[in-house]
Design a protein around this motif. Structure first.
Motif, short mmCIF file in Angstrom:
data_model
loop_
_atom_site.label_atom_id
_atom_site.label_comp_id
_atom_site.label_asym_id
_atom_site.label_seq_id
_atom_site.Cartn_x
_atom_site.Cartn_y
_atom_site.Cartn_z
N TRP A 161 -64.93 -10.04 15.77
CA TRP A 161 -63.52 -10.44 15.71
C TRP A 161 -63.00 -10.78 17.11
N VAL A 162 -63.32 -9.94 18.08
CA VAL A 162 -62.83 -10.16 19.45
C VAL A 162 -63.36 -11.48 20.00
N GLY A 217 -52.76 -21.79 26.14
CA GLY A 217 -51.91 -20.61 26.35
C GLY A 217 -51.91 -19.69 25.14
N ILE A 218 -51.82 -20.28 23.95
CA ILE A 218 -51.82 -19.48 22.72
C ILE A 218 -53.18 -18.80 22.55
N ALA A 223 -56.57 -13.90 22.88
CA ALA A 223 -57.69 -13.18 23.51
C ALA A 223 -57.21 -11.88 24.15
N ALA A 224 -56.07 -11.95 24.83
CA ALA A 224 -55.53 -10.75 25.47
C ALA A 224 -55.11 -9.71 24.43
N ALA A 225 -54.49 -10.16 23.35
CA ALA A 225 -54.03 -9.23 22.32
C ALA A 225 -55.19 -8.50 21.66
N THR A 226 -56.25 -9.22 21.36
CA THR A 226 -57.38 -8.58 20.67
C THR A 226 -58.15 -7.64 21.58
N ALA A 232 -55.27 -3.07 14.49
CA ALA A 232 -54.30 -3.62 13.53
C ALA A 232 -53.26 -4.48 14.24
N ALA A 233 -52.76 -3.99 15.37
CA ALA A 233 -51.76 -4.75 16.12
C ALA A 233 -52.36 -6.03 16.69
N GLY A 234 -53.62 -5.96 17.12
CA GLY A 234 -54.27 -7.15 17.65
C GLY A 234 -54.46 -8.22 16.59
#
Length: 278
Positions: A161-162, A217-218, A223-226, A232-234
């Motif tokens: 997933w990452v 950018g998105i 990438a940063a979020a995961t 779950a938040a990622g």
């Protein structure tokens, strides 16, 4: 690519099967460019066989075939404006390199470094003004590198997933284009201008550089979020960001409509609107 190998460090070697798979996919892309168009079934067969070679074990060979065919063709579909593929490759490569370093995974480090180095190296030749284009050979190369990294960690869904998440806007953009064409009764195999990035350029007047930078950018935020958030938040953040990208043409259209409505209202009362006041 040379820069990428230096960044990856001393263990800058890939398994023979992985190298052969990447080379095969790239070669069929080159052959497609030189011939003016190979039989799609031949290209798909080469992608499938190469994907099986990327798999961590025989049990994951079918999954590797599906992943590789999907990723390679999505990257090829999305290579339609200056800077799009180069910037996406750079983002994906850096994210994969960092994941590989964190997990001490040599293959991810090498694949990530090569992809990032090639993406960054290609950008000055392709954006903001294009002097060179990737063609099928280039987009197939990037797609094969990405597919090799994703398939390598297919046995571990959390890692998969990452590695896959930064490509989520790519996948959703390709999917929505196919759905739009299917609903309109158009051929799914013919060239078209239904992708989000194409509609932002064609219908809303954004430049290639603006759209490519927005997409990169998105992808970087995903990438940063995961990597930094709880799972779950990622996932939620990545999904929201990817859906937001897909909805950009709708948002732009709504904004345009609202602006026009405001101007019409102002004119009804004798006021001037926007550039009319200059």
């Amino acid at each position: 690519m040379a820069i990428g190998l230096v960044v990856a460090g001393r263990s800058s070697r890939l398994p023979i099967a992985t190298l052969a798979g990447i080379a095969s996919v790239t070669a069929i892309g080159l052959a497609d460019d030189l011939s003016g168009g190979l039989d799609p079934r031949l290209r798909l067969a080469v992608q499938a066989v190469s994907g099986a070679a990327f798999a961590p074990s025989a049990a994951f060979a079918p999954m590797g075939s599906v992943i590789t065919a999907g990723v390679v063709n999505v990257v090829n579909f999305m290579d339609g404006i200056n800077g799009m593929t180069g910037s996406t490759a750079a983002v994906w490569g850096v994210a994969t390199l960092l994941s590989g370093r964190a997990d001490r995974d040599a293959l991810l480090q090498v694949v990530g470094a090569i992809t990032a180095g090639a993406g960054v190296g290609f950008l000055p030749w392709n954006a903001p003004t294009a002097h060179l284009f990737l063609g099928d050979v280039g987009s197939y190369l990037f797609g094969a590198l990405m597919a090799a990294g994703i398939t390598h960690v297919a046995a571990t869904p959390s890692k998969g997933w990452v590695i896959t998440a930064p490509l989520l806007p790519y996948g959703l953009d390709a999917a929505q284009a196919l759905v739009r064409r299917w609903r309109a009764g158009h051929s799914l195999t013919e060239a078209h201008r239904e992708h989000v990035y194409q509609r932002l350029v064609d219908d809303h007047g954004l430049s290639h550089a603006q759209v490519s930078a927005m997409h990169a950018g998105i992808a970087s935020l995903i990438a940063a979020a995961t990597r930094t958030m709880r799972p779950a938040a990622g996932v939620a953040s990545a999904a929201a960001l990817a859906c937001g990208y897909v909805l950009l043409p709708v948002i732009a259209q709504t904004k345009t409509f609202a602006g026009q409505a405001s101007c019409d209202w102002a004119r009804n009362y004798g006021a001037q609107c926007g550039a009319e006041t200059l």
